[in-house]
Scaffold this motif. Structure first.
Motif, PDB file in Angstrom:
ATOM      1  N   LEU A  17       5.646  -5.603   0.541  1.00 37.48           N
ATOM      2  CA  LEU A  17       4.391  -4.930   0.222  1.00 37.48           C
ATOM      3  C   LEU A  17       4.389  -3.524   0.827  1.00 37.48           C
ATOM      4  O   LEU A  17       4.676  -3.344   2.012  1.00 37.48           O
ATOM      5  N   GLY A  67       6.113  -5.547   6.490  1.00 36.06           N
ATOM      6  CA  GLY A  67       5.490  -5.855   5.197  1.00 36.06           C
ATOM      7  C   GLY A  67       6.390  -6.657   4.286  1.00 36.06           C
ATOM      8  O   GLY A  67       6.136  -6.765   3.087  1.00 36.06           O
ATOM      9  N   TYR A  87      -3.282 -11.602  -1.390  1.00 32.16           N
ATOM     10  CA  TYR A  87      -3.464 -11.226   0.012  1.00 32.16           C
ATOM     11  C   TYR A  87      -4.737 -10.403   0.167  1.00 32.16           C
ATOM     12  O   TYR A  87      -5.285  -9.871  -0.814  1.00 32.16           O
ATOM     13  N   ALA A  96       0.273  -9.549  -5.957  1.00 32.62           N
ATOM     14  CA  ALA A  96       1.596  -9.106  -6.397  1.00 32.62           C
ATOM     15  C   ALA A  96       2.136 -10.143  -7.371  1.00 32.62           C
ATOM     16  O   ALA A  96       2.041 -11.341  -7.129  1.00 32.62           O
TER      17      ALA A  96
END
Length: 252
Positions: A17, A67, A87, A96
């Motif tokens: 991320l 991340g 998230y 995602a």
């Protein structure tokens, strides 16, 4: 890893991320007892998993810093799988999305249109009602789940599952649309404290973006056991869709 996963064998799934400056996205917050909720479904929507890194050893400080998050996944059969990772970052609920192709003995992909509204899931009967029965895109629909035992008696000892009465994961049949949401019960709303019980009713208010077929997976807990349910919902065109078609627009 491996790059070409094999059915029935463990695969390590990694998600990275980043923010809008391509830097590691840090500062994720716990949402419903977990940092990231992974939803995995097969192309025929017959295989479903709701898993978390914490289920396999926990979140490390390195993951939070970089991340980059990894967890093991086992795909039960060959084919194409859609994955969504939800998230919370500040007030933003991010998702995602990705696709994984799993090798193995290939079989014909068949999507089943089963519109039954009462099903048996292990030792419980679950009924789903949708108000008038007609679900339309762009309009809020009240989903009411009623949980009974096999003798038809209402169950009143349901309990919190990841701080919620129920977790719902919704996929369109073409897997273009995904939604992770939660049920609610009187007196508690969307969040149920540990030790509290409720039932037999659980409600969820859902807006489908466009007409078509959707698979609604829902999970709840009783006696420390998580029950996984699934119903197929056919969504008819709402007023907005009719207006778009009249004006020469299109819908999915």
């Amino acid at each position: 890893s491996p790059v070409e996963p094999e059915a029935g064998k463990q695969t390590l799934l990694t998600i990275a991320l980043t923010d809008d400056k391509n830097q590691p996205l840090t500062g994720l917050e716990i949402s419903h007892e977990r940092l990231i909720h992974f939803i995995v479904v097969s192309e025929d929507l017959a295989e479903f998993q709701h898993i978390h890194i914490e289920d396999f050893g926990g979140i490390t400080e390195e993951m939070k810093k970089t991340g980059v998050f990894t967890l093991p996944v086992k795909f039960p059969k060959a084919g194409r799988y859609a994955i969504a990772a939800g998230y919370l970052h500040g007030t933003h609920e991010g998702v995602a999305r990705g696709v994984v192709n799993v090798s193995g003995e290939q079989k014909t992909v068949t999507l089943k249109k089963d519109l039954s509204r009462e099903k048996r899931f292990n030792d419980l009967l679950v009924t789903l009602s949708t108000g008038s029965g007609v679900v339309k895109s762009g309009e809020s629909t009240n989903f009411e789940y009623v949980v009974k035992d096999l003798k038809g008696s209402p169950v009143g000892d349901l309990e919190s599952y990841l701080s919620a009465p129920m977790h719902l994961a919704i996929w369109s049949f073409d897997q273009e649309y995904f939604l992770h949401t939660h049920g609610e019960v009187p007196g508690y709303g969307h969040t149920v404290p540990q030790g509290a019980t409720f039932g037999p009713y659980i409600n969820a208010h859902i807006v489908f973006p466009w007409p078509g077929l959707y698979k609604v997976f829902a999970e709840f807990s009783r006696g420390g056991k998580v029950y996984e349910t699934d119903f197929t919902v056919e969504v008819k065109p709402g007023a907005m869709d009719a207006s778009m078609m009249t004006q020469g627009g299109h819908s999915h």
